[in-house]
Design a protein around this motif. Structure first.
Motif, mmCIF file in Angstrom:
data_model
loop_
_atom_site.group_PDB
_atom_site.id
_atom_site.type_symbol
_atom_site.label_atom_id
_atom_site.label_comp_id
_atom_site.label_asym_id
_atom_site.label_seq_id
_atom_site.Cartn_x
_atom_site.Cartn_y
_atom_site.Cartn_z
ATOM 1 N N TYR A 67 21.655 13.524 62.192
ATOM 2 C CA TYR A 67 22.617 14.306 62.968
ATOM 3 C C TYR A 67 22.295 15.803 62.967
ATOM 4 N N HIS A 68 21.685 16.288 61.915
ATOM 5 C CA HIS A 68 21.354 17.709 61.876
ATOM 6 C C HIS A 68 20.335 18.068 62.963
ATOM 7 N N ILE A 69 19.404 17.154 63.231
ATOM 8 C CA ILE A 69 18.428 17.398 64.302
ATOM 9 C C ILE A 69 19.117 17.330 65.659
ATOM 10 N N ALA A 70 20.033 16.365 65.831
ATOM 11 C CA ALA A 70 20.761 16.237 67.091
ATOM 12 C C ALA A 70 21.574 17.496 67.375
ATOM 13 N N VAL A 71 22.236 18.022 66.341
ATOM 14 C CA VAL A 71 23.042 19.243 66.509
ATOM 15 C C VAL A 71 22.152 20.425 66.878
ATOM 16 N N MET A 72 21.001 20.534 66.233
ATOM 17 C CA MET A 72 20.096 21.635 66.514
ATOM 18 C C MET A 72 19.608 21.588 67.960
ATOM 19 N N CYS A 73 19.211 20.414 68.433
ATOM 20 C CA CYS A 73 18.734 20.285 69.816
ATOM 21 C C CYS A 73 19.855 20.592 70.808
ATOM 22 N N THR A 74 21.047 20.107 70.510
ATOM 23 C CA THR A 74 22.187 20.351 71.401
ATOM 24 C C THR A 74 22.529 21.835 71.462
ATOM 25 N N CYS A 75 22.473 22.500 70.316
ATOM 26 C CA CYS A 75 22.766 23.932 70.278
ATOM 27 C C CYS A 75 21.736 24.728 71.085
ATOM 28 N N MET A 76 20.465 24.338 70.996
ATOM 29 C CA MET A 76 19.428 25.031 71.756
ATOM 30 C C MET A 76 19.650 24.870 73.255
ATOM 31 N N LEU A 77 20.041 23.667 73.662
ATOM 32 C CA LEU A 77 20.300 23.424 75.080
ATOM 33 C C LEU A 77 21.583 24.123 75.526
ATOM 34 N N SER A 78 22.593 24.106 74.660
ATOM 35 C CA SER A 78 23.857 24.752 74.996
ATOM 36 C C SER A 78 23.692 26.265 75.143
ATOM 37 N N TYR A 79 22.810 26.833 74.368
ATOM 38 C CA TYR A 79 22.561 28.276 74.437
ATOM 39 C C TYR A 79 21.966 28.658 75.798
ATOM 40 N N GLU A 80 21.069 27.799 76.309
ATOM 41 C CA GLU A 80 20.430 28.093 77.595
ATOM 42 C C GLU A 80 21.285 27.662 78.785
ATOM 43 N N PHE A 81 22.131 26.632 78.577
ATOM 44 C CA PHE A 81 22.989 26.129 79.656
ATOM 45 C C PHE A 81 24.424 26.029 79.136
ATOM 46 N N PRO A 82 25.092 27.151 78.993
ATOM 47 C CA PRO A 82 26.406 27.179 78.331
ATOM 48 C C PRO A 82 27.502 26.396 79.049
ATOM 49 N N ASN A 83 27.418 26.230 80.339
ATOM 50 C CA ASN A 83 28.476 25.542 81.089
ATOM 51 C C ASN A 83 27.994 24.211 81.682
ATOM 52 N N SER A 84 26.955 23.644 81.090
ATOM 53 C CA SER A 84 26.366 22.433 81.637
ATOM 54 C C SER A 84 27.182 21.184 81.274
ATOM 55 N N MET A 85 27.512 20.369 82.288
ATOM 56 C CA MET A 85 28.207 19.104 82.054
ATOM 57 C C MET A 85 27.296 18.121 81.324
ATOM 58 N N ARG A 86 26.004 18.245 81.564
ATOM 59 C CA ARG A 86 25.049 17.350 80.905
ATOM 60 C C ARG A 86 25.006 17.620 79.402
ATOM 61 N N VAL A 87 25.045 18.867 79.025
ATOM 62 C CA VAL A 87 25.054 19.212 77.603
ATOM 63 C C VAL A 87 26.358 18.761 76.956
ATOM 64 N N LEU A 88 27.462 18.829 77.692
ATOM 65 C CA LEU A 88 28.733 18.329 77.168
ATOM 66 C C LEU A 88 28.657 16.837 76.868
ATOM 67 N N ARG A 89 27.906 16.106 77.694
ATOM 68 C CA ARG A 89 27.726 14.677 77.428
ATOM 69 C C ARG A 89 26.969 14.450 76.120
ATOM 70 N N TYR A 90 26.095 15.378 75.749
ATOM 71 C CA TYR A 90 25.406 15.265 74.469
ATOM 72 C C TYR A 90 26.407 15.367 73.317
ATOM 73 N N ASP A 91 27.386 16.257 73.473
ATOM 74 C CA ASP A 91 28.435 16.372 72.463
ATOM 75 C C ASP A 91 29.214 15.062 72.340
ATOM 76 N N ALA A 92 29.509 14.463 73.494
ATOM 77 C CA ALA A 92 30.229 13.192 73.483
ATOM 78 C C ALA A 92 29.400 12.099 72.811
ATOM 79 N N ALA A 93 28.098 12.072 73.093
ATOM 80 C CA ALA A 93 27.214 11.086 72.465
ATOM 81 C C ALA A 93 27.146 11.293 70.957
ATOM 82 N N TYR A 94 27.130 12.544 70.537
ATOM 83 C CA TYR A 94 27.111 12.874 69.107
ATOM 84 C C TYR A 94 28.382 12.367 68.424
ATOM 85 N N ASN A 95 29.544 12.620 69.034
ATOM 86 C CA ASN A 95 30.806 12.152 68.456
ATOM 87 C C ASN A 95 30.900 10.630 68.464
#
Length: 293
Positions: A67-95
């Motif tokens: 999970y630490h790797i998943a969080v790191m990748c998601t944070c990197m993507l979220s930083y570049e695409f802060p309002n992305s619906m696709r990145v939000l789906r990554y959060d949902a997949a993580y949960n």
């Protein structure tokens, strides 16, 4: 094929990840090992493939509970695409991976509220409900989804499976018929509908099952499951066609039953088809062959 990831160059590692993506190979353990040993220290060198690789690694990390790797990748993507619906789906997949289903559904509801046409989020919501064992709720969600995305073959397949699990075979048959409209030359679709009709029982359903099994075998003569289904269906129909008025139907069904028997015998490498008296033993043999197939 095994790899010594520590000996791979960065370019070779990137090519290997690309190859797995293009071939739809999950290879989660290998992806994580490749990430930790080669890629993670040189993310900036990925160029145009950076975001694809981060997504690939994120899902692999969830598969491996890293999970630490998943969080790191998601944070990197979220930083570049802060309002992305696709990145939000990554959060949902993580949960969802952490079994925080309430938070996952809350995130997905947020995405759907912002974009009602987001098919991926709606399908992911169905998956979360299934993970919780809420099959009826998943069915309801999938029905609503198909009202908007009627041409989604995978969704029809999933709904057919869910209805079958709940014993609602008439509705499962409807879904299987929709699948036939989309893939009329796919022998597995004919076989699936035949299986459902056979399970429903009754002469009318058995006759429909016989027709669909025959079509499945016409499209693919090596479909052992359809051959088994045809034998069982015709064997069942023979007991219903005992009256004199059904002599023609009984003769036709008997020929199909014999044909199915001889087909099974050929698959077993036998030189002659077994007699009618050996039908019960043949059923067991055909079942064993279908499992092996």
């Amino acid at each position: 094929m095994s790899y010594n990831f520590e000996e791979l160059s960065f370019s070779e590692a990137k090519d290997l990840l690309r190859k797995w993506r293009e071939n739809n190979e999950r290879r989660s353990d290998d992806v994580i090992e490749l990430w930790t040993s080669v890629i993670s220290d040189n993310v900036a060198k990925l160029g145009n493939e950076k975001h694809l690789v981060l997504e690939q690694v994120m899902y692999a990390a969830l598969d491996c509970h890293a999970y630490h790797i998943a969080v790191m990748c998601t944070c990197m993507l979220s930083y570049e695409f802060p309002n992305s619906m696709r990145v939000l789906r990554y959060d949902a997949a993580y949960n969802e991976a952490k079994e925080a289903y309430g938070e996952a559904l809350e995130t997905l509801d947020k995405i759907i509220k912002a974009d009602e046409t987001n098919a991926a989020a709606r399908k992911q919501r169905v998956a979360v409900l299934k993970s919780q064992g809420l099959i009826n709720e998943a069915i309801k969600e999938l029905v609503d989804y198909l009202k908007k995305f009627m041409s989604d073959v995978e969704a029809w397949q999933e709904l057919c499976t869910l209805y079958s699990r709940q014993g609602e075979y008439a509705r499962a048959a409807f879904c299987a018929e929709e699948l036939l409209l989309h893939q009329p030359h796919n022998h597995l679709m004919h076989q699936r509908l035949a299986d459902i009709r056979y399970t429903m029982g009754g002469v009318e359903n058995m006759e429909l099952a016989k027709s669909y099994y025959c079509q499945a075998l016409k499209l693919n003569p090596d479909n052992m499951r359809a051959l088994l289904g045809l034998f069982l269906t015709t064997n069942n129909l023979l007991s219903h066609y005992k009256s004199a008025g059904n002599a023609g139907k009984r003769k036709e069904v008997w020929k199909l039953c014999q044909w199915a028997q001889s087909g099974a015998a050929r698959r077993q490498g036998q030189t002659r088809a077994p007699s009618a008296a050996a039908a019960p033993d043949l059923t067991q043999a055909m079942l064993a062959l279908a499992i092996q197939d």
